[in-house]
Scaffold this motif. Structure first.
Motif, mmCIF file in Angstrom:
data_model
loop_
_atom_site.group_PDB
_atom_site.id
_atom_site.type_symbol
_atom_site.label_atom_id
_atom_site.label_comp_id
_atom_site.label_asym_id
_atom_site.label_seq_id
_atom_site.Cartn_x
_atom_site.Cartn_y
_atom_site.Cartn_z
ATOM 1 N N GLY A 113 0.945 -1.278 0.047
ATOM 2 C CA GLY A 113 -0.155 0.295 0.247
ATOM 3 C C GLY A 113 0.695 1.207 -0.061
ATOM 4 O O GLY A 113 0.359 2.776 -0.132
ATOM 5 N N TYR A 114 2.378 0.973 -0.331
ATOM 6 C CA TYR A 114 2.757 2.682 0.063
ATOM 7 C C TYR A 114 3.713 2.602 -1.497
ATOM 8 O O TYR A 114 3.911 1.330 -1.924
ATOM 9 C CB TYR A 114 3.910 2.274 1.129
ATOM 10 N N VAL A 115 4.359 3.267 -1.400
ATOM 11 C CA VAL A 115 4.698 3.996 -2.890
ATOM 12 C C VAL A 115 6.167 4.668 -2.123
ATOM 13 O O VAL A 115 6.484 5.754 -1.330
ATOM 14 C CB VAL A 115 3.969 4.577 -3.977
ATOM 15 N N LEU A 116 7.347 4.798 -3.213
ATOM 16 C CA LEU A 116 8.481 5.655 -2.688
ATOM 17 C C LEU A 116 8.598 6.558 -3.494
ATOM 18 O O LEU A 116 8.622 5.907 -5.038
ATOM 19 C CB LEU A 116 10.027 5.086 -2.332
ATOM 20 N N LYS A 123 1.436 6.730 1.430
ATOM 21 C CA LYS A 123 0.649 5.713 1.457
ATOM 22 C C LYS A 123 -0.215 5.731 0.279
ATOM 23 O O LYS A 123 -0.858 7.153 -0.163
ATOM 24 C CB LYS A 123 -0.095 6.079 2.559
ATOM 25 N N ARG A 124 -0.577 5.119 -0.449
ATOM 26 C CA ARG A 124 -1.765 5.272 -1.521
ATOM 27 C C ARG A 124 -2.462 5.373 -1.154
ATOM 28 O O ARG A 124 -3.650 4.483 -0.077
ATOM 29 C CB ARG A 124 -1.852 3.845 -2.593
ATOM 30 N N GLY A 125 -3.553 5.956 -1.774
ATOM 31 C CA GLY A 125 -5.093 5.898 -1.545
ATOM 32 C C GLY A 125 -6.400 5.481 -1.840
ATOM 33 O O GLY A 125 -5.507 4.046 -2.422
ATOM 34 N N PRO A 126 -7.286 4.908 -1.573
ATOM 35 C CA PRO A 126 -7.655 3.995 -2.025
ATOM 36 C C PRO A 126 -8.225 4.174 -3.699
ATOM 37 O O PRO A 126 -8.535 2.168 -4.050
ATOM 38 C CB PRO A 126 -9.514 4.201 -1.553
ATOM 39 N N HIS A 127 -8.042 4.732 -4.168
ATOM 40 C CA HIS A 127 -8.191 4.689 -5.334
ATOM 41 C C HIS A 127 -6.790 5.187 -6.326
ATOM 42 O O HIS A 127 -7.348 5.418 -7.663
ATOM 43 C CB HIS A 127 -9.428 5.415 -6.396
ATOM 44 N N LEU A 128 -5.440 5.231 -5.616
ATOM 45 C CA LEU A 128 -5.479 5.014 -5.747
ATOM 46 C C LEU A 128 -4.519 6.524 -6.988
ATOM 47 O O LEU A 128 -3.939 6.391 -7.271
ATOM 48 C CB LEU A 128 -4.350 3.901 -7.361
ATOM 49 N N VAL A 129 -5.197 7.124 -6.562
ATOM 50 C CA VAL A 129 -5.079 8.709 -7.166
ATOM 51 C C VAL A 129 -4.373 9.884 -6.001
ATOM 52 O O VAL A 129 -3.097 10.110 -6.553
ATOM 53 C CB VAL A 129 -6.432 9.270 -7.440
ATOM 54 N N VAL A 130 -5.046 9.158 -5.225
ATOM 55 C CA VAL A 130 -4.253 9.899 -4.054
ATOM 56 C C VAL A 130 -3.093 9.489 -3.005
ATOM 57 O O VAL A 130 -3.185 8.663 -3.012
ATOM 58 C CB VAL A 130 -5.436 10.207 -2.552
ATOM 59 N N LEU A 131 -1.678 10.388 -3.198
ATOM 60 C CA LEU A 131 -0.820 10.037 -2.325
ATOM 61 C C LEU A 131 -0.823 10.702 -1.127
ATOM 62 O O LEU A 131 -0.232 11.673 -1.233
ATOM 63 C CB LEU A 131 0.392 9.764 -3.365
ATOM 64 N N MET A 132 -0.242 10.108 0.534
ATOM 65 C CA MET A 132 -0.797 10.363 1.654
ATOM 66 C C MET A 132 0.793 10.653 1.889
ATOM 67 O O MET A 132 1.393 9.143 1.888
ATOM 68 C CB MET A 132 -1.923 9.623 2.516
ATOM 69 N N LYS A 133 1.145 11.772 2.128
ATOM 70 C CA LYS A 133 2.973 11.996 2.560
ATOM 71 C C LYS A 133 2.947 10.776 4.424
ATOM 72 O O LYS A 133 2.636 11.262 5.313
ATOM 73 C CB LYS A 133 3.698 13.072 3.184
ATOM 74 N N CYS A 134 3.782 10.088 3.865
ATOM 75 C CA CYS A 134 3.762 9.227 5.952
ATOM 76 C C CYS A 134 5.007 9.830 6.146
ATOM 77 O O CYS A 134 6.277 10.016 5.843
ATOM 78 C CB CYS A 134 4.973 7.776 5.263
#
Length: 144
Positions: A113-116, A123-134
């Motif tokens: 569920g994460y991407v660099l 963290k990827r949002g539920p629809h893979l459109v929104v990225l939330m900074k960790c």
């Protein structure tokens, strides 16, 4: 949620048949619209009735009480300031997992569920459109 499951189980024998279907969030448009209305507190359309529930609709079980036993003076609690992101980043970059098998399975599953982006974890949002900074815990606590 457990209290609602208990209530359903109590009523189960009152019906000839009971079916429970899990609906994937992406396919549940009705609840998605309702959750967005609730979270944004948007105006609802004319003819739509809103009922606000301020208390659970069932009686909940009592919360567990604290253990009245006195604390053992010989025991201490040690707080470790470990950045929770390190294991996920190590797995994404180098496919390096912790030696504990249970922890390794957990990290491998969570990392999906994460991407660099650059050197920052999102963290990827539920629809893979929104990225939330960790961010580290301390940085998050400073925001409060």
């Amino acid at each position: 949620m457990d209290d609602y499951v208990v209530e359903v189980c109590k009523l189960e024998n009152k019906f000839a048949r009971l079916e429970i279907h899990h609906v994937i969030r992406d396919n549940n448009v009705g609840s998605d619209i309702l959750s967005k209305l609730g979270s944004t507190q948007a105006q609802v359309s004319a003819g739509v009735f809103v009922q606000e529930l301020h208390h659970p609709s069932i009686k909940t079980t009592e919360p567990p009480t604290a253990d009245p036993a006195p604390a053992d003076a010989s025991r201490e609690v040690m707080m470790l300031d470990v950045d929770w992101r390190v294991d996920i980043i190590n797995y994404i970059l180098n496919e390096k997992l912790p030696t504990d098998k249970t922890e390794a399975v957990r990290i491998a599953g969570r990392s999906k569920g994460y991407v660099l982006v650059g050197r920052k974890l999102y963290k990827r949002g539920p629809h893979l459109v929104v990225l939330m900074k960790c961010i580290p815990r301390e940085e998050g606590q400073a925001l409060c």
